[in-house]
Scaffold this active site. Sequence first.
Site, PDB file in Angstrom:
ATOM      1  CB  VAL A  77      -0.883  -0.002   1.273  1.00  0.00           C
ATOM      2  CG1 VAL A  77      -1.797   1.205   1.300  1.00  0.00           C
ATOM      3  CG2 VAL A  77      -1.687  -1.291   1.365  1.00  0.00           C
ATOM      4  CB  CYS A  78       1.115   4.184  -2.211  1.00  0.00           C
ATOM      5  SG  CYS A  78       1.867   5.816  -2.189  1.00  0.00           S
ATOM      6  CB  VAL A  79       3.707   5.311   2.895  1.00  0.00           C
ATOM      7  CG1 VAL A  79       4.761   6.024   2.053  1.00  0.00           C
ATOM      8  CG2 VAL A  79       3.598   5.987   4.253  1.00  0.00           C
TER       9      VAL A  79
END
Lengths: 119, 121, 98
Positions: A77-79
């Site tokens: 998941v992209c931070v």
Amino acid sequence: MKFGIVINEGPYQHQASDSAYLFCKAALEKGHEIFRVFFYHDGVNNASRLTEPPQDDRNIVARWSKLAEEHKVDLVVCVAAALRRGIKDENLAPGFRISGLGQLVEAGIQADRLVTFGD
Amino acid sequence: MSDIKKFMFVNRKAPYGTIYALESLEVVLITAAFDQDVSLAFLDDGIYQLRKGQQTKGIETKNFSPTYRALDGYDIEKLYVEKESLEARGLSEDDLLVDVIVLPRAEMGELMDQQDVVLSF
Amino acid sequence: MLHIVNKSPLTNGAFDSCLRVATGGDILLIEDAVYAATSGSAMEDKMREAMKRFTVHVLQPDLEARGMADRLLDGVSSVDYGGFVELVAQSKNCQSWL
């Protein structure tokens, strides 16, 4: 063959996550490898363990978690996108991890094909 | 296999109405750090991302258009604009805030064919 | 190149953009783009023209879900998710016209 997958939309709102999941399942059944699934934009909402769909509906989040567990699929998941949308370690479903956009670029480099599902 | 791949980011959406343009730009900047062969393609409403004179104060949103001018500093110099999309919007190169290469549609299509990774958001 | 389209051509320009720019190769219609592969719509003539330049595939489960399986245009090949995977694998590269 190694596939990288990008998902740009959240669960239930858009078919993207369903299409991506069914693609991954078919690829694994054919003996291919899913190098990584990268969740970006509203796609980060696929990682919320607070999701509670009605009993007679598919559980999109749990389905991803199960795929990760059974096939060691890396769900990233992209931070930056996650923080914008309130997805943090404390509400992350099993099998997902939060990391940087570099993980998407790496998937593009390492995988033989990168397939994007979005709106 | 070479470690350098050809990455193309295809931008077809206008800025501000949705977040795609901004978050796409964030990936572009990260990709530059991986020493890949990066190019950006602007088609359809994606061309509006490059429009000069964006003033976002009134919508209380960050104006991210200056970032396109900073791409040069990341060695990202290949910004392609599809000629037909540009003309369909009544715009010319002078209306854009950064230097671009204008390509007719067929050449844009050929360029896409040559890529290893095509990302669109 | 494999071009993946997921929008209905009757309400969104993605499919038109793909046809305008792409040089040839394969098109796979998924999600709401499956309506592009059906007969009797305002898109049919354009689709038949496109089939001279592209090999067009449709994702059968998406077509069936929308009740349009009996309207599939002749010459469009239908694939399941396994076929989708193979199309991506067999193509040198792919792009999604989002």
